[in-house]
Design an enzyme around this catalytic site. Structure first.
Site, PDB file in Angstrom:
ATOM      1  N   HIS A  70       1.236  -1.102  -0.029  1.00 30.92           N
ATOM      2  CA  HIS A  70      -0.257  -0.310   0.232  1.00 30.92           C
ATOM      3  C   HIS A  70       0.740   1.755   0.445  1.00 30.92           C
ATOM      4  CE1 HIS A  70      -2.448  -3.101   2.875  1.00 30.92           C
ATOM      5  NE2 HIS A  70      -2.732  -3.181   1.328  1.00 30.92           N
ATOM      6  N   TYR A 133       4.191   2.496  13.540  1.00 35.39           N
ATOM      7  CA  TYR A 133       4.293   3.818  12.704  1.00 35.39           C
ATOM      8  C   TYR A 133       3.829   5.100  12.877  1.00 35.39           C
ATOM      9  CZ  TYR A 133       0.244   1.661  10.582  1.00 35.39           C
ATOM     10  OH  TYR A 133      -1.263   1.438   9.779  1.00 35.39           O
TER      11      TYR A 133
END
Length: 481
Positions: A70, A133
């Site tokens: 992605h 993240y």
């Protein structure tokens, strides 16, 4: 096994902007500790100051859990809290490295910075793997996303656990092949004030660029309270602000003073805040009017400002605000000539109508044609010149307004002696409305812009071309009359 006590380092990869970080992890009999993201130290090591706004965590139960590939419209700093992953990154941005693949094993001692438009995927190698993240934008349904199939043959990714034995979502299995993918578009450039003289020149200089959006004054009010939501600002890399209040004499009136401060200071401060929040480059147009004109030499970029009138005060204030933006170009210019009402056009009209003008001869400077100003702006942005302030005018000799008027008359085939030079005081002696004080010396030093590879064209050549174009346009109009 996690490797302890590495030195903090960053390693560049085949994908521009994708950085792999070795992170110091300190362990003892109790476990371990690390500074997962440390802005100052990692910035010195090479991590962009990307301004994260959200921290996400992915827990993965079993080895072989595979997610991706992605690409989103934001930057990510990816690390592992526990376990290990096989990371895969694919450049899905338009350009020569489209489709390039980089892989690495991440554990608590290794992290990666993934720039906007680079596809991200991972496969867990250990049970109970936690993957974390930081991102610098919030998820949005109307944002642009791109995905490519994990099993794409052209990428030829050597997954540690074959995909037929891995845990994938139905959606990830159905992503298109690379050959079907439209490359991820770069962040765009927004030109404000696109209907003005400089705005029209920027439209022309960017005529070959499909990534530039133009907003005229009627489409965007810089002083509007809704400016924050006027655009999806994270989609933009650069704002070129060609909108300003430039009526220097009108700025001396009560109404004009308010309008000048609203456009040149309040509006600019909003743009500066948005540029800082969203990591954009802000290009701001400054003026010789920020100086009082008393310097015996050309003004340098680092000379102290000392404006004489309201317009100059608002431009100086705007400069100070823009200078706080981490990524900024302040382009200081003077005596601007472009497509619209301007001094040279007025002189040509007077010459054709047989009017002999009185023109100021005690102000010194150089003309700046908007075509050159636009060209310099594009050069600064695309060459990634160091951020800061740059003087931009035409090159060549210094002259007065009266000198330019005489040269314009001569180029148009009229007697230059029809122009009479007068002092500024004499010229405005009979003015019925307030007049802004003018700097006597408006000459700007060009050494800095030359040092970054931009060479301003000579004023004499540009003026001759401008007058010639106006003459031909007038001849065509007369031919059609």
């Amino acid at each position: 096994m996690t490797e302890y006590d590495k030195a903090l380092t960053a390693r560049a990869t085949q994908i521009a902007g994708l950085l792999v970080f070795e992170i110091p992890v300190h362990g003892d009999n109790r476990g371990w500790f690390k500074e997962n993201w440390q802005r100052e130290k990692m910035g010195l090591a090479g991590l962009p100051d990307f301004g994260p706004v959200q921290n996400n965590i992915s827990f993965n139960d079993a080895p072989g859990t595979t997610r991706g590939i992605h690409a989103e419209p934001w930057d990510k700093f990816i690390s592992v809290a526990t376990g290990r992953i096989f990371g895969v990154w694919v450049d899905l941005r338009a350009g020569s490295t489209f489709g390039v693949v980089v892989t690495a094993i991440l554990d608590p001692s290794r992290a990666v910075f993934v720039p906007r438009g680079v596809g991200n995927a991972f496969q867990t190698l250990d049970p109970n793997t936690v993957y974390t993240y930081l991102v610098n934008d919030h998820w949005s349904a109307d944002a642009q996303y791109a995905s490519v199939n994990l099993a794409d043959e052209t990428l030829a990714i050597d997954w540690p656990i074959p995909l037929d034995r891995a845990e994938l979502s139905v959606k990830d299995r159905a992503h298109p092949r690379l050959s079907e993918l439209v490359p991820f578009a770069p962040r765009r450039t927004l030109v404000l004030g696109a209907g003005g003289q400089l705005g029209r020149a920027l439209h022309e200089v960017y005529s070959d660029a499909g990534y530039v959006d133009l907003a005229a004054r009627g489409q965007l009010d810089l002083t509007s309270s809704g400016l924050d939501k006027a655009f999806r600002w994270r989609d933009y890399d650069t704002i070129i602000n060609a909108a300003a209040f430039t009526a220097v004499d009108a700025a001396e009136s009560a109404e004009g003073r308010a309008a000048a401060w609203a456009a040149n200071v309040t509006g600019v401060s909003t743009l500066a805040r948005l540029a800082t929040e969203h990591g954009m480059t802000l290009v701001h147009i400054s003026s010789d009017y920020v100086f009082d004109g008393t310097s015996p030499r050309p003004y340098r970029e680092d000379d102290s400002v000392s404006p004489l009138g309201v317009y100059g005060q608002t431009k100086a204030a705007g400069d100070c605000i823009v200078a706080t933006v981490p990524r900024h170009y302040i382009v200081r210019t003077s005596w601007v000539i472009g497509d619209g009402r301007n001094f040279v056009g007025t002189m040509l009209s007077l010459a054709e109508r047989g009017i002999d003008p009185f023109v100021v001869d005690d102000q010194q400077g150089r003309l700046t044609f908007t075509s050159e100003l636009a060209r310099a702006i594009r050069h600064l942005i695309e060459s990634r010149a160091p951020f800061g302030t740059y003087n931009v005018t035409g090159s060549g000799g210094v002259c007065s307004w009266a000198d330019i008027a005489r040269r314009t008359f001569a180029l148009a085939g009229h007697d230059p002696d029809r122009v009479t030079g007068v002092s500024t005081k004499e010229y405005f002696a009979a003015a019925a409305t307030p007049v802004a004080p003018r700097p006597r010396n408006s000459v700007l030093c060009l050494e800095k812009i030359l040092s970054v590879g931009f060479e301003p064209a000579p004023v004499d050549r540009l003026l001759a071309a401008y007058v010639d174009a106006k003459k031909h346009a007038l001849a065509r109009r007369k031919g059609h009359a």
